[in-house]
Structure formats: C-alpha cells, structure tokens
Design an enzyme around this catalytic site. Structure first.
Site, PDB file in Angstrom:
ATOM      1  CD  GLN A  48     104.956 -32.390 142.139  1.00 34.55           C
ATOM      2  OE1 GLN A  48     104.572 -33.403 141.564  1.00 34.55           O
ATOM      3  NE2 GLN A  48     105.542 -31.393 141.481  1.00 34.55           N
ATOM      4  CG  ASP A 103     114.891 -31.704 136.323  1.00 35.04           C
ATOM      5  OD1 ASP A 103     115.637 -31.517 135.358  1.00 35.04           O
ATOM      6  OD2 ASP A 103     113.907 -32.470 136.280  1.00 35.04           O
ATOM      7  CD  GLU A 123     107.664 -28.055 137.088  1.00 35.56           C
ATOM      8  OE1 GLU A 123     108.219 -28.865 136.327  1.00 35.56           O
ATOM      9  OE2 GLU A 123     106.840 -28.398 137.972  1.00 35.56           O
ATOM     10  N   GLY A 155     100.912 -26.928 132.198  1.00 39.20           N
ATOM     11  CA  GLY A 155     101.290 -27.103 130.793  1.00 39.20           C
ATOM     12  C   GLY A 155     100.098 -27.270 129.867  1.00 39.20           C
ATOM     13  CG  ASP A 173     111.393 -33.721 131.915  1.00 45.19           C
ATOM     14  OD1 ASP A 173     111.132 -34.893 132.260  1.00 45.19           O
ATOM     15  OD2 ASP A 173     112.258 -33.022 132.472  1.00 45.19           O
ATOM     16  CB  SER A 174     105.138 -35.146 132.185  1.00 45.50           C
ATOM     17  OG  SER A 174     105.038 -36.465 131.712  1.00 45.50           O
ATOM     18  CB  SER A 175     105.818 -36.510 137.300  1.00 43.41           C
ATOM     19  OG  SER A 175     105.133 -35.278 137.271  1.00 43.41           O
TER      20      SER A 175
END
Ligand code: SAM
Length: 304
Positions: A48, A103, A123, A155, A173-175
């Site tokens: 990305q 993060d 991640e 993941g 905790d994904s986009s």
C-alpha cells in the site's frame, strides 16, 4: 456574458489546496478533509501507499492507500475500545492475538492487562510498523512490552496455522476490505478465528460504520451467527476522523463459558500500566453504552 460559465466557489474544489481529502468508493459522495501543515513521510510498500502528515488540528496522521488509519488526537477512541471491549469482558485473559494493528496502539492497550502473558501480533506490512515507530512513539510504545511477539505476514495464513483452541482473545485491527485486508472480512477467516479460540474465547473485529456500511455489517453478522456459537454482538464508538465519524466492532464468543459483553467483569488496574499513559476514552459506562444501537441498525442486526 454567459452566466453558466461562472467560476466555481473555491469550497467546491475536489481537493482543497493544502488540505487532505479522504475519498473512496466506500463512501461515495463525501470527503472529510484535514488541513495539512507538513507532509512528513511518503512511501510505497509492497502492499500500500503510506503517508504521514502533520495536520493543523488532529496532530500527526497516518494514511494508507488514501484512507486515514489514525490521528494522534482521536486514536484513543478506537484503540482503547477495540481492545478493552473484548478483554474486559472475560476473566484473566492470558494469550491474545492481534491481527493487523501495525501502528502498535492495540498492543499498548493489551499491555494494560496484567493477566496477559503472551501477545502475538501478525501485521502484513513492515513499513507501517517502522513508520509508526518513527513518527508515532506514543502509539508504537506498545512494541516495547516484552510479552509482544511480532510476526510480519498475512493474518489469514497466520490464523490457518495457529494451534486450535490456543487464544483467549483475538483482536482484528484491520484496514477496510479494499486492499490487503479484504479476506479479513470473509467467512473462512472468521472460521479460522473461531478454531484458534479456546471455548468461551472472544474476538473483536473492526466492523465499519453504521451510517455507511450496513450491507457489509449485515454479511459479517450473518457469518458470525453461523460460526460463533456463544454470543454475537455489534458495538460502536465515535472517531471523528473516520468516515461518518463512527466505527463499529463485531464482538463474538465461542461455545463454552458464557460471555456477557454488555457487562464488563474484568476492570483494568490502571496502576499496572503507568508507562502507557492514562486511559483517555474507555470506562465501564461507555463499555456498556457501546452496545446500544440506533433503531435502524438494531432491526437489521437482530434479524440476522
Ligand atoms: N490501529 C489503527 C487505528 O488506530 O485506527 C487502525 C488500522 S491499522 C493501521 C490496520 C492494519 O491492518 C494496517 O497496518 C494494515 O497493513 C494491516 N493489514 C491489512 N491487511 C492485513 C492482513 N491481511 N494481515 C495482516 N495485517 C493486515
């Protein structure tokens, strides 16, 4: 003179000069904007585009593929809720898995739980980890906890290979489901999460906005009701820099000891987590309130 040729007022420009405007097919027809003071980092990883900028009013901002992931000012609302909604709902969580969350903010929050012995994290994008350590030290502080075991990888593959019944809690905790996180919203992924959890174990996954994505939420709820035989719940919180200003979570438990997510039984001992700063958003009242749904969403979610 031709009246039709009038110059458009500046506020109509698609991208306001000097401002970041967040545009995506996931929220057509709207674009939240933040004034940019300075671009601090621009890079392209294998997965990305990564940008960090200093905003005028929300501190530093992390952007992946044009979509805001966090700002220094409001990250607490997301990181604290996605972590403590599941972990405060079960007694003595010991082994926790975080998927995504490069993060480090979720790690910072998991680390507040003294009962936790092991925190695995998978991640996909090392650049997110490195950029967070460089520009967001108060978030990436989570990596300093000795219980953390970081794996850089997908993941989906990580969970397929995870030992059965091994985790007390999984936090996803994904986009958004456009890009590398697509499969994290699909049924086979939820099946491998359920497999990796112990009986009565819990999962909390990022589940988009009630205002924008009821279609996605309906699918997730339907899949979860099939897969998780304990309880299935939707909760939400306010994050001003996320599209529509809110974000939701899917909270489920596997068959086993009952989990009543709406009544937290495992409060955080704040004295054990001084180095991570005080909690800014989460408390027991907001935990229970997060499960109250507006009528339009309640109808759909409860009918699934
Ligand atoms: N913690 C952030 C906040 O405060 O709002 C939210 C987003 S976090 C940066 C999302 C992470 O999920 C990104 O770092 C992204 O690289 C990661 N990710 C996306 N797809 C993934 C996958 N298939 N496996 C593991 N991590 C993934």
């Amino acid at each position: 003179e031709n009246g039709d040729q009038k110059k458009e007022p500046a506020c109509f420009s698609t991208v306001i000069p000097g401002w970041f405007s967040e545009m995506s097919p996931m929220w057509p027809g709207e674009a939240h904007s933040l004034k940019v003071e300075k671009v601090l980092f621009q890079g392209k990883s294998d997965y990305q585009d990564v940008i960090v900028f200093q905003s005028a009013t929300y501190g530093k901002v992390l952007v992946l593929d044009g979509v805001i992931q966090l700002t220094e000012r409001d990250e607490c609302a997301y990181q604290e809720m996605i972590t403590h909604l599941p972990l405060c709902s079960i007694p003595n969580p010991k082994k926790v898995l975080v998927i995504g969350g490069g993060d480090g903010g979720v790690l910072r929050e998991v680390a507040r739980h003294a009962s936790v012995e092991q925190i695995d994290m998978c991640e996909i994008d090392k650049m997110v980890v490195d950029v967070s350590k460089q520009f967001f030290p108060d978030v990436a502080i989570g990596y300093e906890d000795p219980r953390v075991n970081l794996v850089i990888g997908d993941g989906v593959a990580f969970l397929k290979n995870a030992a059965e019944g091994s985790y007390d809690a999984v936090i996803v905790d994904s986009s958004d489901p456009i890009g590398p996180a697509k499969e994290l919203f699909e049924k086979p992924f939820f099946q491998s999460v359920a497999r990796a959890l112990r009986p009565g174990g819990v999962v909390c996954t990022q589940a988009e906005s009630l205002w924008l994505h009821m279609d996605i939420i309906e699918d997730i709820v339907a899949n979860c009701r099939e897969i998780f035989k304990g309880s299935v719940n939707y909760a939400w919180t306010s994050v001003p820099t996320y599209p529509s200003g809110v974000i939701g979570f899917m909270l489920c438990s596997t068959e086993g000891p009952d989990v009543d997510f709406k009544h937290p039984l495992n409060p955080i001992d704040e004295s054990s987590s001084k180095s991570n700063g005080p909690l800014k958003f989460y408390n027991a009242e907001i935990h229970s309130a997060a499960f109250c749904l507006p009528s339009f969403a309640k109808k759909v979610i409860e009918s699934k």
